[in-house]
Design a protein around this motif. Structure first.
Motif, PDB file in Angstrom:
ATOM      1  N   GLU A 185      -4.042  12.877   4.298  1.00 53.42           N
ATOM      2  CA  GLU A 185      -3.167  11.932   3.601  1.00 53.42           C
ATOM      3  C   GLU A 185      -2.394  11.179   4.674  1.00 53.42           C
ATOM      4  O   GLU A 185      -1.448  11.699   5.239  1.00 53.42           O
ATOM      5  CB  GLU A 185      -2.233  12.658   2.624  1.00 53.42           C
ATOM      6  N   SER A 186      -2.830   9.975   4.961  1.00 54.62           N
ATOM      7  CA  SER A 186      -2.294   9.246   6.105  1.00 54.62           C
ATOM      8  C   SER A 186      -1.017   8.506   5.748  1.00 54.62           C
ATOM      9  O   SER A 186      -0.122   8.364   6.569  1.00 54.62           O
ATOM     10  CB  SER A 186      -3.338   8.261   6.613  1.00 54.62           C
ATOM     11  N   ILE A 187      -0.939   8.001   4.544  1.00 56.11           N
ATOM     12  CA  ILE A 187       0.256   7.285   4.096  1.00 56.11           C
ATOM     13  C   ILE A 187       0.583   7.783   2.701  1.00 56.11           C
ATOM     14  O   ILE A 187      -0.302   7.906   1.858  1.00 56.11           O
ATOM     15  CB  ILE A 187       0.010   5.750   4.038  1.00 56.11           C
ATOM     16  N   ASN A 188       1.836   8.102   2.448  1.00 56.84           N
ATOM     17  CA  ASN A 188       2.298   8.386   1.090  1.00 56.84           C
ATOM     18  C   ASN A 188       3.762   8.043   1.090  1.00 56.84           C
ATOM     19  O   ASN A 188       4.609   8.872   1.367  1.00 56.84           O
ATOM     20  CB  ASN A 188       2.063   9.843   0.690  1.00 56.84           C
ATOM     21  N   ASP A 189       4.076   6.816   0.822  1.00 64.34           N
ATOM     22  CA  ASP A 189       5.400   6.313   1.112  1.00 64.34           C
ATOM     23  C   ASP A 189       5.708   5.154   0.181  1.00 64.34           C
ATOM     24  O   ASP A 189       5.199   4.051   0.336  1.00 64.34           O
ATOM     25  CB  ASP A 189       5.411   5.825   2.575  1.00 64.34           C
ATOM     26  N   LYS A 190       6.557   5.433  -0.797  1.00 63.35           N
ATOM     27  CA  LYS A 190       6.950   4.359  -1.702  1.00 63.35           C
ATOM     28  C   LYS A 190       8.183   3.625  -1.205  1.00 63.35           C
ATOM     29  O   LYS A 190       8.581   2.627  -1.767  1.00 63.35           O
ATOM     30  CB  LYS A 190       7.203   4.941  -3.089  1.00 63.35           C
ATOM     31  N   LYS A 191       8.812   4.162  -0.175  1.00 66.51           N
ATOM     32  CA  LYS A 191      10.056   3.550   0.295  1.00 66.51           C
ATOM     33  C   LYS A 191       9.826   2.158   0.866  1.00 66.51           C
ATOM     34  O   LYS A 191      10.596   1.236   0.611  1.00 66.51           O
ATOM     35  CB  LYS A 191      10.732   4.462   1.330  1.00 66.51           C
ATOM     36  N   VAL A 195       0.874  -1.175   0.000  1.00 67.17           N
ATOM     37  CA  VAL A 195       0.000   0.000   0.000  1.00 67.17           C
ATOM     38  C   VAL A 195       0.909   1.222   0.000  1.00 67.17           C
ATOM     39  O   VAL A 195       1.603   1.474   0.976  1.00 67.17           O
ATOM     40  CB  VAL A 195      -0.913   0.013   1.241  1.00 67.17           C
ATOM     41  N   THR A 196       0.908   1.979  -1.090  1.00 70.75           N
ATOM     42  CA  THR A 196       1.835   3.119  -1.164  1.00 70.75           C
ATOM     43  C   THR A 196       1.190   4.434  -0.748  1.00 70.75           C
ATOM     44  O   THR A 196       1.879   5.371  -0.380  1.00 70.75           O
ATOM     45  CB  THR A 196       2.408   3.268  -2.587  1.00 70.75           C
ATOM     46  N   VAL A 197      -0.123   4.500  -0.828  1.00 72.43           N
ATOM     47  CA  VAL A 197      -0.827   5.726  -0.470  1.00 72.43           C
ATOM     48  C   VAL A 197      -2.107   5.346   0.269  1.00 72.43           C
ATOM     49  O   VAL A 197      -2.746   4.350  -0.066  1.00 72.43           O
ATOM     50  CB  VAL A 197      -1.197   6.550  -1.729  1.00 72.43           C
ATOM     51  N   ALA A 198      -2.474   6.109   1.304  1.00 73.81           N
ATOM     52  CA  ALA A 198      -3.762   5.903   1.978  1.00 73.81           C
ATOM     53  C   ALA A 198      -4.301   7.243   2.444  1.00 73.81           C
ATOM     54  O   ALA A 198      -3.570   8.045   3.034  1.00 73.81           O
ATOM     55  CB  ALA A 198      -3.617   4.949   3.159  1.00 73.81           C
TER      56      ALA A 198
END
Lengths: 159, 159, 159, 159, 159, 159, 159, 159
Positions: free
Chosen positions: F143-149, E95-98
């Motif tokens: 925007e709770s998660i934005n993380d491609k790492k 999950v890359t974005v939420a």
């Protein structure tokens, strides 16, 4: 489950009664050039065969103060409750029609009420039946057609 | 737009005719301890006031080969076409009810057909009316309640 | 439940107060060629009849930092909880309007918030009320019309 | 776009006027232990700053025969028509609120009507505006909350 | 919560780093006719102010075998569970974005998977989080745009 | 369409660059006990193979005044217009992501805006692209998660 | 998971068997100018490789009294129940196809029934499986295409 | 439209052929204690009566590189185009099933594709058929049941 066979005379008798259930049998007999006894026998036979289930008045609900019509879609928690819920619905006289349906809803009803306030009470009664999960209402702005006579005549033409 | 006032005697007459429109006026008179002439006058008056619009038979559609019931929601391209479309719908005898509605649909119909194939033909006829943009169909798996008599009796109790 | 009858003078008084609730009664009296006492009596009567419920300021919410408007549709677990849920909603001052509705939602609210973050807090408060099953939010990009004065004037023209 | 700064005195004045716009300035002055002139200057300043936009009566629409409330969602053919459509909507006095919205609808309105028949006429007028593609209506069964005073008081507590 | 003020030099530094985060500070310095030390100080300051949060590689996921992208909308049983559910989601690296969202869903996610089978596993993991009521998936047929650089450049032009 | 094979050393290099693209190659070399030249060659090779497409800064959009995020679903009149519409979308820098999708929408976008007013302008621009039939917007409350790492690290563990 | 490689001869054999599974191997051999033993060996190999899973008759369900086709979308309470529910579905022979799907439904089935009444029974059986939360049915008015042969021929042309 | 009557022997023959269409008639004859000629005559008769329409192979599509299954719902501009559109659909071999349906869609298809990219091409072809207004796609994550044999056996048990 063979279908009862109606002949031309039966159709003509039905066609006259559909338009006016109180048409005297003697009038029907005269028009069809048969005896009143024959009309009587034919109608009896159609009643016994379960073709004619009864008769009802067509009343003007607006004049009686019941102008509000709505369709209510019902979602059940589980379809095993369908029979139970339909029995509860049947206790609410303002529900005139109820179907088990495919698609979005489990049960789909037609209600007649006095006004918005009365409709709310009926919808809340439906909502509170055990096993009813949610309801959705669609309100009629105008009953443009409500006529089974065209259908009935058409059936006898097509038979 | 004052409502026509029905008295207790009117209610009792209506209650009897609702159950059987062919009940002889003499039977009604005897039961209510009034003269047959009075019954006749009362019914006449209710007809003239537009309370009683007529009468119709209750037939068993399954036995007549018309067991398939569906509800069809109609989207119009523009509500200015409502009147025109309703006139076209009225030419299809298998549509027994049509409402102008709020919510998702512009017009909402009930149809009776012989079977799936016949229903398809009726739905396609509706779809092809000029001004109809799209239709959505919900099929009845079982007509569980179709009874206006409970409503009618209830109205006269509440009046 | 007979409606209170307003005459032409009442209409003219209301039309002036609708535009500016602080219009002095002497100004109204002069304009209508009646005594200030009459204006006073008439307003009193309309207040006692419950026609005039009160008055309120029209404030510029944007300038007060409350520019965010949203509509929130609420699904209840059961409509028997409607009254309870509405009481809880009434404790949240940022909900300015709430309706029991037909269609998709059980209750439909309008909220005013400072910004997205504040709106989220209000929506979460609604979501957390016991008996609320789910909410759906529609955000206003622009309040283009919010004007009851046109309606009020129109009502008095139509009466 | 710096916000106008209201001080504690402004808040107290507003709090009193919100509850009754006709409260005499002398009453406010006495209560706040300031001169009536100060009240006058403060109110004037808030009007000039565009904080106070005006005042309006709260009427009982049910008693005036306007008990029917509905929300109408409007789909446009193209959002470039938004401005034009809003101008047409603004010509219909029975539309009291209109928003440009996100989500399903392009424009979302609140209407007040006399009854179902009147609501149908208003909805059809909206439907017939050039550029309006379709409408969807949700009917209010009960206006449970309509109260901006709680919001206003709350704003001044939070400022 | 005053915004950090970036000047023209900051913008030019950012514009160069956005296109290539590994651009040597000496190159930036030469281009902007300032000293490398100044570049260093400016970047440091923007990092300390929390404007620059870090940097990341842009990889070709197709070549790495991760070509399957889907958006998953999540319905929660209750929004009070939002924080807990987001923590569980954060344990799933695919999950890359939420986002917490308005409208239909409570939480809205973007996932990257190897293929349909892998996507199914990820969706089932989301579905099985305590408090998740239901999910709905929308599959990407083609990622046509994924480019924050145009946005970043545009921001610095508009500032 | 054989996949480029990355070995353990490539993974370790990528893992370090993912966390900080500006990590000097000498630091990477020291940590992995290889020469800086090897690091350079490996990175070059991954760039040439199209695995590494570039690098970008992670900025704090809130601090830059761009805190408003929305997802916009686009319905096309005809999918033959997809390519043309995507080119028009690509001219709007505030659209950071766009996918051709299955399900309800033809194209699904993510936008970043300054505030509600700015979002409205962007949505209207999308709406006005020739071939766009309608749009539906879902607004992010957080925007709770934005993380491609996490994803990137996970990919190299799984390869 | 390397794919089994079929050569031109395999394709030609499959193309003939697809049209008629009972084509004698000697006929195939004559047509392809190879020995019947070769045909036998090739078919055996394709069976062992799991390419050919078996064969089945194409029956006319209408003539067998099974003319009613519907698609049923199933919502589960929790996807962890998917495997269990599919096992229960598999016990209902009138479900011919079932998919785990993205989008609105968790599981999507195709059913064949004798008529509306029979369809209702099947749908109720699905509804009553533990873990099934709700179902939605879409009825086929006409099976216009049901033909895997075109696909199979096309696959061998494209391989 | 009288149904062809199958007797017990026909059922047993069909039951064996359903499991393996290539079962030699001599094997069937031996098992049923009848002559191979009788089997031949019975099968011939069922073919001539249109009960047996043919036979087909069951192939493993995954192994053939066609693992991607989707359902595509099609909205037509007008149902008068149904026949024309179905003919165009029939030219796309990757559509294996197509139904005229009630409910949301006018036509509902099942497609098999190699992968997401291929599915996109097929969906775009469907979208570009003249008269197709819009499509909606639902992707299969797993084909859990695809078995007409259970149905066929069940039919012969119930006949």
């Amino acid at each position: 489950m063979a279908k009862f066979r109606l002949d031309e005379t039966d159709h003509q008798i039905l066609n006259m009664l559909i338009d006016n259930t109180r048409t005297p049998f003697t009038d029907i007999a005269k028009k069809l050039n048969i005896s009143a006894g024959t009309v009587h026998v034919r109608v009896k036979k159609m009643e016994e065969a379960g073709i004619i289930l009864g008769s009802s008045l067509t009343l003007n609900y607006e004049k009686l103060g019941y102008a509000f019509i709505a369709y209510v879609g019902i979602f059940l928690q589980n379809t095993s409750q369908t029979k139970f819920v339909l029995e509860r619905i049947n206790e609410i006289p303002f529900v005139t029609v109820a179907h088990v349906t495919t698609g979005k809803f489990n049960v789909f009803c037609k209600i007649r009420a006095r006004d918005t306030q009365h409709a709310k009470e009926i919808i809340f009664k439906l909502d509170d039946i055990e096993g009813v999960y949610r309801t959705e209402t669609m309100i009629s702005l105008e009953e443009s057609i409500n006529d089974k006579k065209r259908l009935m005549h058409s059936i006898f033409e097509n038979l």
